[in-house]
Design an enzyme around this catalytic site. Sequence first.
Site: not given
Length: 365
Positions: A229-231
């Site tokens: 999700h962060c990426a």
Amino acid sequence: MPQTLNKPPEDSQAWELLERCLLPFVFSHAVAVIVATILNTFGISQISSFVLFLLFLSVSLGSTLFYHNLKVTAAGKAILITGCDSRVGNALAKQLDDLGFTVFATFSNKNENNEIACKLKDQCSGRLRVLQLDVTSERDIHSTFLYVNEHLPDGAPGLWGLVHADAWVALGECEWIPSSVLKRSVEVNFIGVSRLTQVFLPLVRRSKGRVILVGSLFARIPSPVRGIHCAVKAAVEAWGNCLRLEMRRWGVDVVIVETGEYVSGSAWLKDNASLLEQARDMWTQLDPQTRREYGQELFQKEMIALERYTLGPEADLTQTTRALTDATVRTFPLRRYMPVSRGERIRALLSDHLPKPIYDILYTD
């Protein structure tokens, strides 16, 4: 019935106003020093730089606040919102419809969310249109473009706003996420966003409108179990910043709204009933060596801990909806909005400026 998340009072609007006024403050100080130096050097006047600073500051701040509060007229303007099957997209569609915009509310799977779609249509005016739009489907994208182009308000040169509220969250350690889930996350959160924007940009350019990206604070904050999700959110924000620079020549604004905890779209791990079953499926797809190294007990413990992301209290969307609405209706929107709690804002600040080893000690379990 999920409980609503109780958070401290939001101060995001104060931060936004401070950001808007920071440049006039610095500019006024610099100009005051330069002008006072010139006047004193040539003996024209002995006025102090502080008096000039107050004069310039009052003028620049007054002008800034005036332009900050300017809003566009909603009548005759159309907005396309993706992901209205999520709480964020649904709430924004209602808000913009109430303001008088013509809203094209799209659902990634209209048939599965028919009840939500009908309820949204009943709660809004006749201007609102409910459409099927899977951002990973080229056919859906082009059919939506044709429909929107044919049903723009009378006299509208194009589409005023394109709001990317659709999201698909994959949770789990980076090594555990199956390739099919990884591919789906990238397709929905990044490829779908960029492709949909490419198709609709001609309409947005014609109206000198704006593209609004619903990002996440976790694009800037490393977070275990949410690595994918962060990426993808970091990729969207980097792409959005580049698009903003490219669109300046056309008068098109690109705005990023960074949301905080619990403000997401559909999650791969959806509910407690299927959580353990999905965890076992993920576990069986790992190679035997990886399973031995992690151990069954650690795997089940971490997967059960994910319940706080999928079954946690519902977020108060007031500030998020307000930021998205401001990005749509302000004549001069900010480049970035952060409708997050004070703790999340401090965490993002420390992540940006603290040495990484110190940040990891403070925030990594």
